[in-house]
Design an enzyme around this catalytic site. Structure first.
Site, PDB file in Angstrom:
ATOM      1  CD  GLU A   1      -3.110  -1.067   2.157  1.00 55.22           C
ATOM      2  OE1 GLU A   1      -3.061  -0.226   3.079  1.00 55.22           O
ATOM      3  OE2 GLU A   1      -4.035  -1.904   2.051  1.00 55.22           O
TER       4      GLU A   1
ATOM      5  CD  GLU B   1      -3.409  -5.960   3.516  1.00 52.59           C
ATOM      6  OE1 GLU B   1      -4.257  -5.212   4.032  1.00 52.59           O
ATOM      7  OE2 GLU B   1      -2.187  -5.748   3.564  1.00 52.59           O
TER       8      GLU B   1
END
Ligand code: AHR
Ligand code: AHR
Length: 491
Positions: free
Chosen positions: A172, A284
């Site tokens: 991320e 995720e």
């Protein structure tokens, strides 16, 4: 309420990658320490692994395990986590504002993967980490030569290389919450150099670029630069609401993200004349909206279990696009397994996760469904911009079969809050025997939760006795049904 489900055995969508039933563990709250690993606990083995947790984890048949983060990895120096435990530094942990003892590190992670039969998948630190550090980690794990990091692994008691095949290029990196946040191009150029170096250490590794969700410019810029080097593009999704229909509707954003990411991958591959496979790593995903602090110890209800089953149906309906998916996370932190020092319980979402991994077959079939629909009420500010996703069917279905087309497993989620759905199930080129096994997940109501010593949501086994090329079956309100059908012996 009624519905129709039609399945044509010739309409094969592709092979479902077993990695879509994967998981993720992070140094966060009680996921590692107090979750999978608890030194000194009477429940732990000599390695510090909680044996009750091991057993619950084995029930999920974890095919691949991502580690060590998450946000944690962007400040993690892997060298802190190897060698004699007493000599490992205790550090400030700045992603989640905690302290990291480093008593669980690379060797313990590999040992854990071996203990549960999972393929290790390591995400490298592209936040505060260096290119050398990323390459050295690959060498420590996979190196076979007479060189420093390979020898360090041997010195630490591991003569054989670990052969870690899957490596993530940062986590991320677009987010303001990320240590070492970068602009898309800045990230991609740095990740490209890491990729080159890591591949020079071990050409056989598979790399995963850090994407967003397929809907941001970030994904395009990153793919344009990293596509030649990667085998997967990672995207993440978290959804959730106290409103049941919104809780369910939001999950369908995953389908839109899969389509968008896939289109982007095709475009970049076409323009760059790339022939190798690049698939989506949904590394995720989960329902997560309640606990933002305090170790993210989300408690899941039946509505969340229906949402998780819907996610799994979506992955099974996109077998070509999705090459890997990792539920975030495995224990305590937004997780299906919840521990205390004395024991554990299985959350509601444990049951669909376990059933899908146990009963899905290799081939995904294209299912046609006619079902009444719902439209969830959306907050105009909703960041997921859900309106285009609706209306959505109450019944969400996926189907799988074996290579020979002699057995079919149906996965049906009835998301209706109150009504049973009587469905006509019709096959083309498949005539099942009358007897079929059913596993059903349900509970008293959508808010039902599990706790230590009280599991309101679990699995009930049922038998179908009248399966046929066309038959009817009633899917109870707010339930997940896994139905296993088989043809008789060939005549
Ligand atoms: O899984 C919890 C966190 O969610 C991860 O650390 C991060 O990657 C994401 O924002
Ligand atoms: O480094 C070459 C080989 O690649 C190693 O022997 C193996 O562990 C890895 O996958």
């Amino acid at each position: 309420m009624s519905a129709r489900i039609k399945i044509d055995m010739d309409r094969r969508l592709g092979r479902i990658d077993p990695f879509v039933y994967g998981y993720f563990i992070e140094h966060l709250g009680r996921c590692i320490y107090g979750g999978i690993y608890e030194e000194g606990s009477p429940l732990s083995d000599e390695r510090g692994f909680r044996t009750d947790v091991l057993e619950a984890v084995r029930g999920l048949r974890v095919p691949i395990l991502r580690w060590p983060g998450g946000n944690f990895v962007s400040g993690y120096h892997w060298m802190d986590g190897i060698g004699p435990k007493e000599q490992r530094p205790r550090r400030m942990e700045l992603a989640w504002l905690a302290e990291e003892s480093n008593r669980f590190g690379t060797d313990e992670f590999i040992e854990y993967c071996r203990a549960i039969g999972a393929e290790p998948y390591i995400c490298v630190n592209l936040g505060t980490g260096t290119l050398d550090e990323a390459a050295a980690w690959v060498e420590y794990c996979n190196g076979t030569g007479d060189t420093y990091y390979a020898n360090l692994r041997r010195q630490n008691g591991h003569p054989e290389p670990y052969g870690v095949k899957y490596w993530g290029l940062g986590n991320e990196m677009y987010g303001p919450w990320q240590i070492g946040q970068k602009e898309a191009r800045e990230y991609a150029l740095f990740a490209r150099e890491a990729a080159k170096l890591m591949k020079r250490v071990d050409l056989s590794i598979k790399l995963v670029s850090c994407g967003w969700d397929g809907l941001h410019d970030w994904d395009r810029i990153v793919l344009e630069i990293l596509a030649p080097y990667v085998d997967y593009h990672s995207i993440h999704i978290y959804t959730g609401s106290d409103d049941h229909y919104l809780n369910i509707a939001q999950v369908h954003q995953a389908e839109r993200c899969i389509r968008a990411t896939w289109a982007l991958i095709q475009e970049v591959k076409y323009k760059q004349r790339l022939g190798h496979d690049i698939r989506i790593a949904y590394d995720e995903w989960n329902v997560w909206f309640r606990e933002r602090t305090d170790g993210l110890e989300e408690r899941y209800n039946l509505s969340d279990a229906l949402a998780v089953a819907t996610y799994l149906n979506i992955f099974q309906r996109h077998p070509r696009e999705v090459g890997m998916a990792n539920l975030a996370q495995l224990v305590n932190v937004i997780a299906p397994i919840f521990t205390s020092p004395e024991g554990l319980f299985r959350q509601t979402i444990y049951w669909p996760l376990r059933l899908y991994a146990a009963h899905a077959q290799p081939i995904s079939l294209d299912v046609w469904v006619a079902s009444e629909t719902f439209t969830a009420e959306i907050d105009p500010e909703d960041r997921h911009f859900l309106a285009p996703l609706m209306p959505l069917p109450y019944l969400d279905v996926s189907a799988t079969c074996d290579e020979a087309g002699r057995t079919v497993t149906l996965f049906v989620v009835n998301r209706h809050a109150a009504d049973d759905v009587e469905a006509t199930i019709q096959f083309t080129d498949f005539k099942p025997m009358p007897a079929a096994q059913v596993y059903e997940v349900s509970g008293p109501d959508l808010n039902a939760v599990n706790d230590f010593g009280s599991e309101q949501v679990g699995v009930t086994e049922k038998q179908v006795t009248d399966a046929a090329a066309i038959f009817t079956y009633t899917f109870p309100a707010h339930s997940i049904t896994v139905m296993k059908l088989a043809t008789g012996p060939a005549s």
